[in-house]
Design an enzyme around this catalytic site. Sequence first.
Site, mmCIF file in Angstrom:
data_model
loop_
_atom_site.group_PDB
_atom_site.id
_atom_site.type_symbol
_atom_site.label_atom_id
_atom_site.label_comp_id
_atom_site.label_asym_id
_atom_site.label_seq_id
_atom_site.Cartn_x
_atom_site.Cartn_y
_atom_site.Cartn_z
ATOM 1 N N TYR A 276 0.822 -1.217 0.000
ATOM 2 C CA TYR A 276 0.000 0.000 0.000
ATOM 3 C C TYR A 276 0.856 1.267 0.000
ATOM 4 O O TYR A 276 0.440 2.293 -0.533
ATOM 5 C CB TYR A 276 -0.900 0.040 1.240
ATOM 6 C CG TYR A 276 -2.174 -0.761 1.120
ATOM 7 C CD1 TYR A 276 -2.137 -2.141 0.986
ATOM 8 C CD2 TYR A 276 -3.413 -0.128 1.156
ATOM 9 C CE1 TYR A 276 -3.298 -2.877 0.900
ATOM 10 C CE2 TYR A 276 -4.585 -0.856 1.071
ATOM 11 C CZ TYR A 276 -4.528 -2.226 0.949
ATOM 12 O OH TYR A 276 -5.685 -2.940 0.861
ATOM 13 N N LYS B 205 4.276 -15.428 3.102
ATOM 14 C CA LYS B 205 4.542 -16.236 1.906
ATOM 15 C C LYS B 205 6.051 -16.459 1.867
ATOM 16 O O LYS B 205 6.749 -16.072 0.914
ATOM 17 C CB LYS B 205 4.004 -15.482 0.664
ATOM 18 C CG LYS B 205 4.041 -16.270 -0.635
ATOM 19 C CD LYS B 205 3.056 -17.420 -0.689
ATOM 20 C CE LYS B 205 3.260 -18.226 -1.972
ATOM 21 N NZ LYS B 205 2.468 -19.475 -2.003
ATOM 22 N N ASP C 202 -1.652 -18.761 1.208
ATOM 23 C CA ASP C 202 -2.568 -19.532 0.354
ATOM 24 C C ASP C 202 -3.276 -20.630 1.143
ATOM 25 O O ASP C 202 -4.497 -20.765 1.081
ATOM 26 C CB ASP C 202 -1.852 -20.074 -0.902
ATOM 27 C CG ASP C 202 -0.538 -20.782 -0.609
ATOM 28 O OD1 ASP C 202 -0.088 -20.768 0.558
ATOM 29 O OD2 ASP C 202 0.046 -21.357 -1.550
ATOM 30 N N ASP D 227 -5.933 -7.505 4.357
ATOM 31 C CA ASP D 227 -7.081 -6.925 3.662
ATOM 32 C C ASP D 227 -7.917 -8.050 3.060
ATOM 33 O O ASP D 227 -9.140 -8.106 3.222
ATOM 34 C CB ASP D 227 -6.585 -5.972 2.561
ATOM 35 C CG ASP D 227 -7.737 -5.338 1.802
ATOM 36 O OD1 ASP D 227 -8.683 -4.890 2.462
ATOM 37 O OD2 ASP D 227 -7.686 -5.311 0.557
ATOM 38 N N ASP E 111 -11.672 -9.893 4.756
ATOM 39 C CA ASP E 111 -12.937 -9.948 4.003
ATOM 40 C C ASP E 111 -13.418 -11.390 3.888
ATOM 41 O O ASP E 111 -14.606 -11.682 4.021
ATOM 42 C CB ASP E 111 -12.767 -9.385 2.584
ATOM 43 C CG ASP E 111 -13.172 -7.914 2.491
ATOM 44 O OD1 ASP E 111 -12.992 -7.204 3.496
ATOM 45 O OD2 ASP E 111 -13.682 -7.501 1.432
HETATM 46 C C1 IPM Z 1 -10.482 -1.856 3.953
HETATM 47 C C2 IPM Z 1 -10.651 -1.296 2.575
HETATM 48 C C3 IPM Z 1 -9.546 -0.292 2.301
HETATM 49 C C4 IPM Z 1 -8.223 -1.023 2.406
HETATM 50 C C5 IPM Z 1 -9.663 0.440 0.957
HETATM 51 C C6 IPM Z 1 -11.004 1.125 0.808
HETATM 52 C C7 IPM Z 1 -8.540 1.418 0.753
HETATM 53 O O1 IPM Z 1 -10.688 -2.309 1.636
HETATM 54 O O2 IPM Z 1 -10.585 -1.086 4.927
HETATM 55 O O3 IPM Z 1 -10.267 -3.059 4.091
HETATM 56 O O4 IPM Z 1 -7.811 -1.702 1.452
HETATM 57 O O5 IPM Z 1 -7.595 -0.913 3.460
HETATM 58 MN MN MN Z 2 -10.628 -4.337 2.485
#
Ligand code: IPM
Ligand code: MN
Length: 373
Positions: A141, A189, A221, A245, A249
């Site tokens: 990032y 990794k 992975d 990230d 999710d």
């Molecule tokens: C999160 C989001 C952010 C990230 C984006 C919107 C920049 O996906 O908070 O997980 O990747 O950190």
């Molecule tokens: Mn995210």
Amino acid sequence: MRLKIAILAGDGIGPEVTNEAVNILKAVAEFGGHDFTFVPLLVGGVAIDATGSPLPTATLDACLESDAVLMGAVGDNKFNALPPDKRPEAGLLQIRQALGGFANLRPSIAYPALSANSPLRPEVTEGADILFVRELLGGLYFGSPRWWNKETGESINTMRYTKSEVARVARVAFELAAKRKKKVTSVDKANVLEVSQLWRATVTEVAKDYPGVTLEHQLVDSMAMHLMNIPRNFDVVLTENLFGDILSDEAAVITGSLGMLPSATIGGQVNLYEPVHGSAPDIAGTGKANPLGAILTAAMVLRHSASLEQDAAAIESAVSKVLAAGARTADIARGSVPQNAPAQYLVSTQEMGKLVHQALAESIDRRQSMHAV
Ligand code: IPM
Ligand code: MN
């Protein structure tokens, strides 16, 4: 206890869910005799409309003078044509960087009452209670060089970490694990990337200071698979920025709705608290938004910025109680009703907030009358 909390409600459903979170914080202040002040500030699309910037200087300055920053959500379709650095989301990345928090905590919990909301079988999710510790200010990032040369058709991003950046976030993970089930799973990794080899070596070294906590290493992975196969095997999961990230999710599947998930970013000058969900402009103002992500985020404010662990836990159990009684906002009303569970009933954002408030008041009443005996 005095606490000055900057409120950055933002766009879409941000203001309505944040309002419910603030009501819960006000209730905790009232019950406990605390002095909480709330400072409303502009961020995201509403800030662009009012000032031209997604993170006005006045907002940032006031955040830096607060004890905690509570965000709602940012983003609106009307800004979709703007370049990334002018959009409401830029305000979010700017404030994360300016506040300096490097450890992003993302709990992922299987609520028994929501077991039918996850596509995973209830016997798989049962008992899952994971806390992701995602490094938030390094890796791909922020590493340089970064560019895209459209003439040559070549582009680059840089995954870079220093030993001290890894060590500081690893310490946060071990400290938190020591208070939980005493296990850290570090994700990397290391079979391919030097950065991951540094990561693994550093985490292994930090682990020596925490003999009571078990450390295991997982390649990213296979971790993606284990998370869905046996989520209850994990306690604290430590990751670099991009891996965290993606995996956090994925882990939202365990809970069943993004609308339920809170987060806290700690370690910087001021801690930043935000529900994981976005601004959902399509349902803004309809009363359909789930305020539980924001309310659980308020619990994290109390835990990590005020050491009010008992109150944080009381909010969390009030949420579980309300869910167990069948209350559902639209996003979590889809699952079939498990056997022997009470019937589900649909509630609005505000009604859900009130139900949690009621359950919280009852549990605090009980606590106080126990102390009085
Ligand atoms: C999160 C989001 C952010 C990230 C984006 C919107 C920049 O996906 O908070 O997980 O990747 O950190
Ligand atoms: Mn995210």
